[in-house]
Design a protein around this motif. Structure first.
Motif, short mmCIF file in Angstrom:
data_model
loop_
_atom_site.label_atom_id
_atom_site.label_comp_id
_atom_site.label_asym_id
_atom_site.label_seq_id
_atom_site.Cartn_x
_atom_site.Cartn_y
_atom_site.Cartn_z
N PHE A 31 0.82 -1.22 0.00
CA PHE A 31 0.00 0.00 0.00
C PHE A 31 0.85 1.27 0.00
CE2 PHE A 31 -2.73 -3.16 2.40
CZ PHE A 31 -3.44 -3.52 1.27
N TYR A 32 2.16 1.12 -0.02
CA TYR A 32 3.07 2.28 -0.01
C TYR A 32 3.85 2.40 -1.32
CZ TYR A 32 2.02 2.19 4.94
OH TYR A 32 1.36 2.20 6.13
N ARG A 33 3.63 1.44 -2.22
CA ARG A 33 4.38 1.44 -3.48
C ARG A 33 3.97 2.61 -4.35
NH1 ARG A 33 5.68 -4.49 -5.40
NH2 ARG A 33 5.81 -3.41 -7.39
N ASP A 34 4.90 3.04 -5.22
CA ASP A 34 4.59 4.19 -6.07
C ASP A 34 4.10 3.77 -7.46
OD1 ASP A 34 6.89 3.27 -7.22
OD2 ASP A 34 8.10 5.05 -6.82
N PHE A 65 1.19 1.89 -7.90
CA PHE A 65 -0.23 1.54 -7.85
C PHE A 65 -0.94 2.19 -9.04
CE2 PHE A 65 -4.58 2.51 -6.06
CZ PHE A 65 -5.03 1.20 -6.04
N ARG A 75 -0.31 1.68 -12.05
CA ARG A 75 0.61 1.88 -13.17
C ARG A 75 1.04 0.54 -13.76
NH1 ARG A 75 1.37 5.98 -9.70
NH2 ARG A 75 1.98 8.02 -10.48
#
Lengths: 180, 310
Positions: free
Chosen positions: A71-74, A76, A78
């Motif tokens: 839930f912290y990945r950049d 999402f 994409r």
């Protein structure tokens, strides 16, 4: 597709012991240090290192947990495939502790960036260090470097580093896969 | 984790078993998140959500709003009472005006059946049905099933009785769909005047004796009598309803087993359920409220995942 063995199980065994000794040099009895394996693949390495520290080096009281960064990945929304979340298990205080993040391969650095954000949900660590088994140099998107590394690898973008663990894949081995 | 088979959450009847499994697995992760010291993740930083409530709501509205904030979404709230709807604006005009503000997801509660489906056919946003008239309330049914799964290990094979005003209840209908989809055995219990005529066509039985229903079930989901939706008198008096269909400690003690008590809220204490039952350890009413946030986070997250970035 060609496959080259980077490390066999004996070499991995030696490297794990060396990494365990390096951790002891800096963290002594681990009374103020916690180990956190990054989901999904860093957890195997964290478990293995914890086992070595306890059984071979008699560091008995080690707090270890797992951290999911989904839930912290950049990336999402994409990606084509949906992101699959894993279990976070941190049943200890990280406030004012030395935290050692453990992951198998350091590539772009984006996972570690996500982990740095994620850990803040549990408090403010005194210090965060990074231990990786494989450091893929020249592949970083962010200014993130490991404090402890098993082996440096100069792999180009169409090559993939695959880490296999006895517990999951039947044997310990690290391969460099090249798509021809 | 695979994707949801639907583009909106309009009702349980549009979902399949796999969708429910995906929602529950995702909610498991969010349940862990909302129990952290800092209960927030940055996933939906670039998503804007409009909460459109054309009907009164406390619990559902707060729960959605909290879920959205926990996911770091931007939120705009709209209540019909203080809006231009009072001036004669149509639903589509209202929503299109809101969508002009670059809204990605609409959470809507509406007194008319099918309002969510209607909207999904006319506007370019993800629609989440937060209750449409007496039709469906999918997020409530999902959090109810999730709470049963949490308490009893699984929903499959469990005997669930839904007690009370089935006729006017969107919670009952969505629960029936959700429970059947997961392999539960469902009965309804209430005054015959408050049980829909064709309910047996959904594959469930009717029990008009409360004690027999409680002796049969593992879980009792107790519904509120919805006076606001009643245009005629469906039973002689509240007192009589309470005597025949109210859950109290005496009747629970008399059945010789411990069943799980649920209630979607708001509770009419002393009418459909007494305070000592609502607050007992076999009641999971407050767990339902906590699970509501996790379930709604999961649904919003999974639908947001389908929104392509420009």
């Amino acid at each position: 597709m060609s496959r080259k063995t980077l490390l066999n199980s004996t070499e991995i065994h030696i490297i794990l012991h060396r990494l365990a000794c390096q951790l002891i040099e800096n963290h002594n009895d681990f009374s103020n240090t916690v180990i956190i394996g990054l989901q999904p693949r860093g957890v195997f390495l964290a478990d293995r290192l914890t086992k070595i520290l306890k059984e071979d080096y008699k560091v008995n009281d080690i707090k270890s947990g797992t951290l999911d960064i989904t839930f912290y990945r950049d990336d999402f929304r994409r990606r084509d495939a949906p992101l699959e979340a894993n279990k976070t298990n941190i049943d200890f205080i990280v406030e004012e502790k030395n935290v050692v993040f453990i992951d198998d391969v350091l590539y772009s650095g984006r996972s570690i960036r996500a982990a740095l954000s994620a850990i803040q949900s549990f408090g403010r660590p005194k210090k965060i260090e990074l231990l990786v088994l494989i450091d893929r140099r020249f592949s970083r998107d962010l200014p993130i470097q490991p404090d402890y590394k098993g082996r440096k690898v100069d792999a180009i973008n169409n090559e993939k580093v695959i880490v296999q663990w006895k517990e999951q894949d039947g044997k310990d081995a690290i391969y460099l896969i090249k798509n021809n | 984790m695979s994707k949801l088979s639907v583009e909106h959450l309009l009702g349980i009847k549009y979902l399949n078993k796999n969708d429910i499994d995906i929602i529950f697995q995702t909610a498991d992760h969010f349940k862990e998140v909302i129990n952290r010291p800092i209960k927030k993740v940055p996933s939906l930083r670039d998503i804007t959500i409009a909460n459109l409530f054309f009907e009164n709501s406390t619990r559902t509205k707060l729960s959605f709003e909290l879920a959205e904030k926990r996911l770091s979404a931007d939120i705009i709230n709209f209540s019909a009472g203080q809006s231009s709807v009072k001036k004669g604006e149509t639903l589509i005009d209202t929503v299109n005006n809101i969508l002009s503000m670059k809204v990605d997801i609409v959470v809507m509660r509406h007194p008319n059946v099918g309002a969510g489906v209607f909207l999904s056919q006319h506007v370019d946003a993800k629609i989440i049905n937060a209750g449409d008239g007496t039709h469906e309330h999918p997020t409530q049914a999902l959090l109810d099933s999730y709470s049963i799964r949490e308490k009893l290990g699984s929903v499959k094979g469990k005997k669930v009785v839904i007690i009370g005003d089935i006729l006017h209840s969107r919670v009952a209908l969505s629960n029936i769909f959700a429970l059947k989809l997961q392999g539960a055995v469902v009965k309804v219990c209430g005054p015959t005047t408050l049980i829909p005529k064709h309910i047996k066509s959904l594959g469930i039985d009717i029990e008009t004796n409360l004690k027999k229903a409680l002796e049969w079930c593992d879980v009792a989901n107790v519904l509120r009598v919805q006076h606001e939706r009643m245009d005629i008198k469906y039973f002689p008096s509240i007192r009589e309803y309470t005597q025949l269909f109210g859950i109290n400690k005496q009747i629970l003690d008399s059945i010789g087993k411990k069943i799980v008590i649920m209630h979607p809220g708001p509770i009419n204490r002393g009418v459909e359920i007494t305070s000592d039952v609502a607050d007992a350890d076999q009641s999971i009413i407050l767990n339902q409220v906590e699970n509501g946030v996790a379930i709604r986070m999961a649904i919003i997250y999974l639908l947001a995942e389908q929104i392509k970035r420009n």
